[in-house]
Design an enzyme around this catalytic site. Structure first.
Site, mmCIF file in Angstrom:
data_model
loop_
_atom_site.group_PDB
_atom_site.id
_atom_site.type_symbol
_atom_site.label_atom_id
_atom_site.label_comp_id
_atom_site.label_asym_id
_atom_site.label_seq_id
_atom_site.Cartn_x
_atom_site.Cartn_y
_atom_site.Cartn_z
ATOM 1 N N TRP A 52 0.832 -1.259 -0.053
ATOM 2 C CA TRP A 52 0.157 -0.134 -0.068
ATOM 3 C C TRP A 52 0.831 0.913 -0.109
ATOM 4 O O TRP A 52 1.862 1.256 0.644
ATOM 5 C CB TRP A 52 -0.836 0.003 1.292
ATOM 6 C CG TRP A 52 -1.794 1.492 1.326
ATOM 7 C CD1 TRP A 52 -2.461 1.652 0.425
ATOM 8 C CD2 TRP A 52 -1.393 2.569 2.089
ATOM 9 N NE1 TRP A 52 -3.046 3.035 0.669
ATOM 10 C CE2 TRP A 52 -2.297 3.346 1.803
ATOM 11 C CE3 TRP A 52 -0.375 2.604 2.914
ATOM 12 C CZ2 TRP A 52 -2.148 4.774 2.350
ATOM 13 C CZ3 TRP A 52 -0.229 3.903 3.663
ATOM 14 C CH2 TRP A 52 -1.049 4.990 3.310
ATOM 15 N N GLU A 73 -2.984 -3.080 -2.617
ATOM 16 C CA GLU A 73 -4.090 -2.318 -1.944
ATOM 17 C C GLU A 73 -4.405 -0.743 -2.359
ATOM 18 O O GLU A 73 -3.653 -0.076 -2.398
ATOM 19 C CB GLU A 73 -3.823 -2.271 -0.333
ATOM 20 C CG GLU A 73 -5.075 -1.663 0.526
ATOM 21 C CD GLU A 73 -4.586 -1.548 1.921
ATOM 22 O OE1 GLU A 73 -3.454 -1.735 2.353
ATOM 23 O OE2 GLU A 73 -5.741 -1.297 2.675
ATOM 24 N N LYS A 102 -7.124 2.573 -2.661
ATOM 25 C CA LYS A 102 -7.749 3.751 -1.618
ATOM 26 C C LYS A 102 -8.367 4.613 -2.434
ATOM 27 O O LYS A 102 -7.957 5.111 -3.528
ATOM 28 C CB LYS A 102 -6.640 4.130 -0.861
ATOM 29 C CG LYS A 102 -7.126 4.808 0.470
ATOM 30 C CD LYS A 102 -5.881 4.824 1.329
ATOM 31 C CE LYS A 102 -6.392 5.888 2.508
ATOM 32 N NZ LYS A 102 -5.336 5.862 3.546
ATOM 33 N N ASP A 114 -9.781 -3.098 1.444
ATOM 34 C CA ASP A 114 -9.633 -2.606 2.860
ATOM 35 C C ASP A 114 -11.220 -2.156 2.922
ATOM 36 O O ASP A 114 -11.696 -1.320 2.260
ATOM 37 C CB ASP A 114 -8.688 -1.487 2.957
ATOM 38 C CG ASP A 114 -8.842 -0.977 4.542
ATOM 39 O OD1 ASP A 114 -7.683 -1.146 5.151
ATOM 40 O OD2 ASP A 114 -9.691 -0.659 4.825
ATOM 41 N N HIS A 121 -11.814 1.712 2.730
ATOM 42 C CA HIS A 121 -11.233 2.473 1.415
ATOM 43 C C HIS A 121 -12.215 2.576 0.198
ATOM 44 O O HIS A 121 -11.576 2.931 -1.029
ATOM 45 C CB HIS A 121 -9.819 1.477 0.762
ATOM 46 C CG HIS A 121 -8.510 1.546 1.744
ATOM 47 N ND1 HIS A 121 -7.382 1.364 1.523
ATOM 48 C CD2 HIS A 121 -8.752 2.124 3.276
ATOM 49 C CE1 HIS A 121 -6.524 1.667 2.602
ATOM 50 N NE2 HIS A 121 -7.279 2.091 3.477
ATOM 51 N N HIS A 146 -8.677 -6.515 4.258
ATOM 52 C CA HIS A 146 -8.138 -5.669 5.523
ATOM 53 C C HIS A 146 -9.397 -5.202 6.303
ATOM 54 O O HIS A 146 -10.175 -4.185 5.804
ATOM 55 C CB HIS A 146 -7.304 -4.373 5.015
ATOM 56 C CG HIS A 146 -5.925 -4.564 4.852
ATOM 57 N ND1 HIS A 146 -5.087 -3.620 4.860
ATOM 58 C CD2 HIS A 146 -5.146 -5.713 5.079
ATOM 59 C CE1 HIS A 146 -3.693 -4.064 4.751
ATOM 60 N NE2 HIS A 146 -3.888 -5.221 4.869
ATOM 61 N N ASP A 181 -12.917 6.790 6.306
ATOM 62 C CA ASP A 181 -11.578 5.663 6.712
ATOM 63 C C ASP A 181 -11.053 5.903 8.004
ATOM 64 O O ASP A 181 -9.796 6.039 8.036
ATOM 65 C CB ASP A 181 -10.627 5.878 5.509
ATOM 66 C CG ASP A 181 -9.538 4.735 5.814
ATOM 67 O OD1 ASP A 181 -9.851 3.637 6.293
ATOM 68 O OD2 ASP A 181 -8.389 4.927 5.244
ATOM 69 N N ASP A 189 -10.754 3.820 10.608
ATOM 70 C CA ASP A 189 -9.849 2.775 11.096
ATOM 71 C C ASP A 189 -10.286 2.494 12.485
ATOM 72 O O ASP A 189 -9.301 2.438 13.462
ATOM 73 C CB ASP A 189 -8.227 3.092 11.101
ATOM 74 C CG ASP A 189 -7.957 2.753 9.709
ATOM 75 O OD1 ASP A 189 -8.004 1.931 9.174
ATOM 76 O OD2 ASP A 189 -7.459 3.747 8.966
ATOM 77 N N ASP A 202 -6.965 -4.266 10.071
ATOM 78 C CA ASP A 202 -6.161 -3.180 9.890
ATOM 79 C C ASP A 202 -7.145 -2.074 10.290
ATOM 80 O O ASP A 202 -8.115 -1.648 9.719
ATOM 81 C CB ASP A 202 -6.137 -3.130 8.232
ATOM 82 C CG ASP A 202 -4.972 -1.633 7.814
ATOM 83 O OD1 ASP A 202 -4.576 -1.006 9.032
ATOM 84 O OD2 ASP A 202 -5.188 -1.261 7.012
HETATM 85 C C1 RNT Z 1 -3.835 2.730 4.639
HETATM 86 C C2 RNT Z 1 -3.997 1.090 4.384
HETATM 87 C C3 RNT Z 1 -2.874 0.427 5.068
HETATM 88 C C4 RNT Z 1 -2.453 0.756 6.389
HETATM 89 C C5 RNT Z 1 -1.258 -0.215 6.819
HETATM 90 C C6 RNT Z 1 -0.817 0.332 8.142
HETATM 91 O O1 RNT Z 1 -5.022 3.169 4.556
HETATM 92 O O2 RNT Z 1 -5.055 0.650 4.977
HETATM 93 O O3 RNT Z 1 -2.892 -0.841 4.787
HETATM 94 O O4 RNT Z 1 -3.427 0.839 7.194
HETATM 95 O O5 RNT Z 1 -0.644 -0.831 6.040
HETATM 96 ZN ZN ZN Z 2 -5.536 -1.438 4.876
#
Ligand code: RNT
Ligand code: ZN
Length: 421
Positions: A182, A221, A223, A255, A258, A282, A290, A292, A322
């Site tokens: 990523w 990955e 986004k 993810d 994302h 993820h 996003d 997290d 993640d």
């Molecule tokens: C970032 C991505 C990525 C990170 C990690 C730390 O938006 O989701 O995967 O969260 O690699």
């Molecule tokens: Zn991620």
């Protein structure tokens, strides 16, 4: 404590009525590896000495004390969190968790991860890996898509080394290593030339992925946006989808945070798996963006697991967590998210898929909907509790006190959020 065995026997009978063998479900659930990310343990700080803070458009907000500051503390916290989670586990590392503060990203070697490998082997778990393309002076602008050839070459070198290290991890643990790429490249405003950075990224990836390692599963990955890359992300979903479909040299990472907030990863699995060999998930919880947040036993997580079970594609998917929440106890954050992911998988495996498919094929949508809805209120927790007990993992709320005790006895000794350099 209630009689878990009695609960199990009752659940067995109840699920048998809809044609489900709970022992079989538990067995499948238990074997599915769940990759637990080390970066929740230290707010994605890493072990490099000259850390200028987390960059790349990702952020860990909150100021809960006692974050892990070095290998010993992080490994100890991870082991603690792992002890609350049933089933096959892997540890997911980022390249900047190396065991040598002096090696820059373009100098990292397999040996820098020997302590982690030894630790993983002691826990009998596999390892996954990630290049770290953020929190570095040379990632300020862009990385693999950079127009500055020196910068682009630096990151290609990093990624090439990361794959070598991933192969070394796989060799030492005897388990496949998933390597995720990523990069944060993008911009706040839409650039005039949206194409050239993408061409350069594709070229960089071609070079990085040119060598094939049988024991490494590479993934890319995408986004939608990041902080500071709101208008343009080089590695968008369309970019990587096109890339893997045309090259067939990597899997696609999805993810859950994302995509546009109204899009669901659960609905992307079936169309993608028709064309790509596999996916890396993820798992996260995007609250309006996003963000997290810690994975919850929520609708989307359950939908994702449900879809994997209905499509019978668990063997084509890698599951990883993640998220990073710095506002709560980090060991508990890991345990909560990992238990929820595992819980959602187990619940999904109790779905009467065959029966539902039959009903749908017959056109009996009313019975199919009725069964789906009644199923939701079936005593799933009895199966989950039994599974935890059988694996020697705390049942129900049983782990919470234990985690608090760990905070008091072990984590509290750390000075508040101070880093050992
Ligand atoms: C970032 C991505 C990525 C990170 C990690 C730390 O938006 O989701 O995967 O969260 O690699
Ligand atoms: Zn991620």
């Amino acid at each position: 404590m209630w009689d878990i065995q009695k609960g199990y026997e009752l659940a067995k009978e109840i699920y048998q009525e809809i044609g489900i063998d709970i022992d079989r479900a538990i067995e499948i659930c238990d074997q599915m590896p769940l990759s637990i990310h080390c970066w929740q343990g230290d707010d994605c700080t890493g072990f490099e000495s000259k850390s200028g803070g987390l960059t790349g458009g990702i952020q860990a907000t909150g100021n809960y004390p006692y974050k892990a500051r070095n290998f010993e503390e992080l490994a100890s916290d991870l082991a603690q969190a792992f002890s609350y989670v049933p089933g096959e586990k892997k540890v997911n590392l980022h390249a900047f968790y190396l065991d040598d503060k002096k090696a820059d990203r373009n100098e990292i070697e397999p040996q820098h991860f020997d302590r982690w490998i030894e630790w993983a082997n002691k826990q009998s778990i596999g390892m996954d890996f990630n290049g770290t393309f953020f929190s570095h002076p040379l990632s300020k602008d862009s990385t693999l898509s950079s127009s500055d050839e020196t910068v682009r070459r630096f990151w290609i070198e990093h990624a090439v080394r990361v794959r070598k290290i991933a192969a070394y991890m796989a060799e030492k643990t005897g388990k496949t290593t998933v390597n995720n790429i990523w990069i944060p490249d993008g911009s706040k405003e839409v650039p005039v030339d949206t194409l050239s950075p993408r061409k350069r990224l594709a070229e960089s990836l071609d070079e990085i992925l040119a060598v094939k390692y049988d024991s490494v599963v590479d993934c890319v990955e995408s986004k939608l946006f990041g902080i500071g890359s709101e208008a343009y992300v080089v590695g968008s979903h369309e970019f990587y989808m096109g890339y893997v479909l045309s090259r067939n040299n990597a899997l696609l990472t999805l993810d859950t945070g994302h995509f546009h907030p109204t899009e669901a990863v659960s609905s992307k699995i079936s169309p993608l798996l028709l064309f790509v060999p596999g996916l890396l998930l993820h798992l996260s919880r995007p609250i309006r963006w996003d963000s997290d947040h810690v994975v919850s036993f929520d609708e989307e997580t359950r939908n994702i697991m449900g879809e994997l079970v209905r499509l019978n594609v668990l063997d084509r998917v890698h599951m990883a967590l993640d998220y990073f929440d710095a506002s709560i106890n980090r060991v508990m954050a890991l345990a909560i998210g990992a238990r929820n992911a595992r819980k959602a998988l187990l619940e999904a495996l109790l779905t009467p898929v065959g029966r539902l498919i039959e009903l749908e094929a017959k056109g009996d949508r009313s019975t199919s909907l009725a069964l789906t809805e009644e199923w939701k209120a079936m005593p799933f927790s009895l199966v989950w509790d039994y599974y935890c007990a059988r694996k020697g993992v705390p049942v129900g709320t049983g782990w919470i006190e234990d985690a608090k005790e760990y905070e008091q006895q072990t984590m509290r000794k750390r000075e508040q959020n101070e880093r050992i350099l």
